[in-house]
Design a protein around this motif. Structure first.
Motif, short mmCIF file in Angstrom:
data_model
loop_
_atom_site.label_atom_id
_atom_site.label_comp_id
_atom_site.label_asym_id
_atom_site.label_seq_id
_atom_site.Cartn_x
_atom_site.Cartn_y
_atom_site.Cartn_z
N ASN A 1 -2.54 -8.07 -12.10
CA ASN A 1 -1.16 -8.54 -12.08
C ASN A 1 -0.86 -9.08 -10.68
O ASN A 1 -1.08 -8.40 -9.69
CB ASN A 1 -0.21 -7.40 -12.42
N PRO A 2 -0.35 -10.32 -10.57
CA PRO A 2 -0.08 -10.91 -9.26
C PRO A 2 1.02 -10.17 -8.48
O PRO A 2 1.14 -10.35 -7.27
CB PRO A 2 0.34 -12.35 -9.57
N LEU A 3 1.82 -9.34 -9.16
CA LEU A 3 2.88 -8.59 -8.47
C LEU A 3 2.37 -7.30 -7.83
O LEU A 3 3.08 -6.65 -7.07
CB LEU A 3 4.02 -8.26 -9.45
N LEU A 4 1.12 -6.93 -8.14
CA LEU A 4 0.54 -5.71 -7.55
C LEU A 4 0.29 -5.93 -6.06
O LEU A 4 -0.40 -6.88 -5.67
CB LEU A 4 -0.77 -5.36 -8.26
N PRO A 5 0.87 -5.08 -5.20
CA PRO A 5 0.62 -5.23 -3.75
C PRO A 5 -0.88 -5.16 -3.43
O PRO A 5 -1.64 -4.44 -4.10
CB PRO A 5 1.37 -4.04 -3.15
N ASN A 6 -1.30 -5.87 -2.40
CA ASN A 6 -2.71 -5.97 -2.04
C ASN A 6 -3.35 -4.64 -1.66
O ASN A 6 -4.57 -4.50 -1.76
CB ASN A 6 -2.90 -6.96 -0.89
N CYS B 1 -5.95 5.14 -18.73
CA CYS B 1 -7.03 4.15 -18.79
C CYS B 1 -6.54 2.95 -19.58
O CYS B 1 -7.00 2.69 -20.69
CB CYS B 1 -8.26 4.79 -19.43
N PRO B 2 -5.58 2.18 -19.03
CA PRO B 2 -4.89 1.16 -19.82
C PRO B 2 -5.64 -0.12 -20.15
O PRO B 2 -5.34 -0.76 -21.14
CB PRO B 2 -3.66 0.84 -18.95
N GLY B 3 -6.60 -0.52 -19.37
CA GLY B 3 -7.27 -1.80 -19.61
C GLY B 3 -8.27 -1.76 -20.75
O GLY B 3 -8.29 -2.61 -21.62
N ASP B 4 -9.11 -0.76 -20.76
CA ASP B 4 -10.14 -0.57 -21.78
C ASP B 4 -10.20 0.93 -22.04
O ASP B 4 -10.77 1.67 -21.25
CB ASP B 4 -11.47 -1.11 -21.27
N SER B 5 -9.61 1.38 -23.12
CA SER B 5 -9.47 2.82 -23.36
C SER B 5 -10.80 3.53 -23.61
O SER B 5 -10.85 4.75 -23.66
CB SER B 5 -8.52 3.07 -24.53
N LYS B 6 -11.89 2.78 -23.73
CA LYS B 6 -13.21 3.39 -23.96
C LYS B 6 -14.03 3.55 -22.68
O LYS B 6 -14.94 4.36 -22.62
CB LYS B 6 -14.02 2.55 -24.95
N SER B 7 -13.72 2.76 -21.64
CA SER B 7 -14.52 2.78 -20.42
C SER B 7 -13.63 2.65 -19.19
O SER B 7 -13.01 1.60 -18.98
CB SER B 7 -15.53 1.63 -20.43
N ILE B 8 -13.61 3.68 -18.37
CA ILE B 8 -12.80 3.63 -17.15
C ILE B 8 -13.34 2.56 -16.20
O ILE B 8 -12.56 1.87 -15.54
CB ILE B 8 -12.70 5.02 -16.46
N CYS B 9 -14.64 2.37 -16.15
CA CYS B 9 -15.20 1.35 -15.26
C CYS B 9 -14.75 -0.05 -15.69
O CYS B 9 -14.32 -0.85 -14.86
CB CYS B 9 -16.72 1.44 -15.22
N ASP C 1 4.70 -1.01 -16.92
CA ASP C 1 4.61 -0.97 -15.46
C ASP C 1 3.25 -0.42 -15.02
O ASP C 1 2.44 0.01 -15.84
CB ASP C 1 5.75 -0.13 -14.89
N ILE C 2 3.01 -0.45 -13.72
CA ILE C 2 1.70 -0.10 -13.15
C ILE C 2 1.78 1.19 -12.36
O ILE C 2 2.75 1.43 -11.63
CB ILE C 2 1.23 -1.24 -12.21
N ILE C 3 0.74 1.99 -12.48
CA ILE C 3 0.53 3.12 -11.59
C ILE C 3 -0.63 2.71 -10.69
O ILE C 3 -1.73 2.44 -11.17
CB ILE C 3 0.19 4.42 -12.35
N GLY C 4 -0.33 2.59 -9.41
CA GLY C 4 -1.33 2.13 -8.46
C GLY C 4 -1.76 3.23 -7.52
O GLY C 4 -0.97 4.12 -7.19
N VAL C 5 -3.01 3.16 -7.10
CA VAL C 5 -3.53 4.09 -6.10
C VAL C 5 -3.86 3.27 -4.86
O VAL C 5 -4.35 2.14 -4.95
CB VAL C 5 -4.75 4.87 -6.65
N GLU C 6 -3.54 3.85 -3.71
CA GLU C 6 -3.77 3.17 -2.44
C GLU C 6 -5.27 3.03 -2.16
O GLU C 6 -6.02 4.00 -2.28
CB GLU C 6 -3.10 3.99 -1.34
N THR D 1 8.84 -4.64 -14.33
CA THR D 1 9.58 -5.08 -15.50
C THR D 1 11.09 -5.22 -15.30
O THR D 1 11.75 -5.87 -16.10
CB THR D 1 9.35 -4.13 -16.70
N THR D 2 11.65 -4.63 -14.24
CA THR D 2 13.11 -4.64 -14.12
C THR D 2 13.65 -5.54 -13.02
O THR D 2 14.85 -5.64 -12.85
CB THR D 2 13.67 -3.22 -13.92
N ALA D 3 12.77 -6.16 -12.26
CA ALA D 3 13.23 -7.04 -11.17
C ALA D 3 12.25 -8.21 -11.04
O ALA D 3 11.10 -8.11 -11.48
CB ALA D 3 13.31 -6.26 -9.86
#
Length: 191
Positions: free
Chosen positions: A90-95, A70-78, A106-111, A128-130
């Motif tokens: 993050n603008p690098l996150l695929p659509n 829960c990286p953005g707000d550790s108190k509320s998942i919403c 780095d990011i953990i993304g869900v489809e 972070t590496t490219a």
């Protein structure tokens, strides 16, 4: 070694006293479903498998090794989901992915879910590496991702063999070879 969500819960239950001394929360069952998650899920096209997981297990303030659930707000998942996939996306996150967790910077993304596809596969998005994002498949569902992240945490904490080879073998056993190679890559960053 952890191979199921119940084994992960048992492992963290045993570690709870140690983790709480650092002010951290451990993975455990949630008493009541998350208020407002249904609307956030609809607004963001969150996959049902992710929503079901978050309604069953508390992720706020939970870190599994280097994985922050829960990286953005550790108190509320919403609030975290709205923040990371809205104003602070993050603008690098695929659509086709939603930011639901983090690994260091780095990011953990869900489809995303669509009308034709349930979505829910989990990806490591290396920003972070490219100069461009590198996307690597990690799991078919968020629960499977949490099981493997918990296993990697256990491997490192309990010093069970070489993390890169041990997580590769486990991910091969419960997933696919391509997925296992991506877990080996992550383990090499924590080793």
């Amino acid at each position: 070694m952890i191979k199921t969500i119940n084994e992960a819960l048992d492992f963290y239950s045993g570690q709870e006293k140690k983790f709480s001394s650092f002010g951290a929360s451990v993975l455990k069952k949630r008493a009541v479903p998350v208020e407002g998650l249904k609307q956030v899920a609809s607004d963001l096209s969150l996959p049902k498998s992710y929503v079901d997981f978050v309604n069953r297990y508390s992720v706020e303030g939970v870190t599994l090794g280097f994985f922050d659930l829960c990286p953005g707000d550790s108190k509320s998942i919403c609030n975290s989901l709205k923040m990371l996939n809205g104003e602070f996306q993050n603008p690098l996150l695929p659509n086709n992915l939603l930011n639901v967790a983090g690994f260091d910077a780095d990011i953990i993304g869900v489809e995303k879910a669509t009308s034709e596809h349930e979505g829910g596969s989990v990806y490591f998005v290396d920003i972070t590496t490219a100069p461009d994002a590198s996307v690597k498949f990690l799991a078919n569902s968020f629960e499977s991702f949490v099981v493997l992240a918990s296993a990697l945490d256990q491997i490192v904490l309990d010093e069970i063999g070489d993390p890169t080879n041990t997580i590769f073998e486990l991910a091969s056993e419960i997933g696919s070879s391509g997925q296992a190679e991506n877990w080996r890559h992550i383990a090499s960053m924590v080793d």
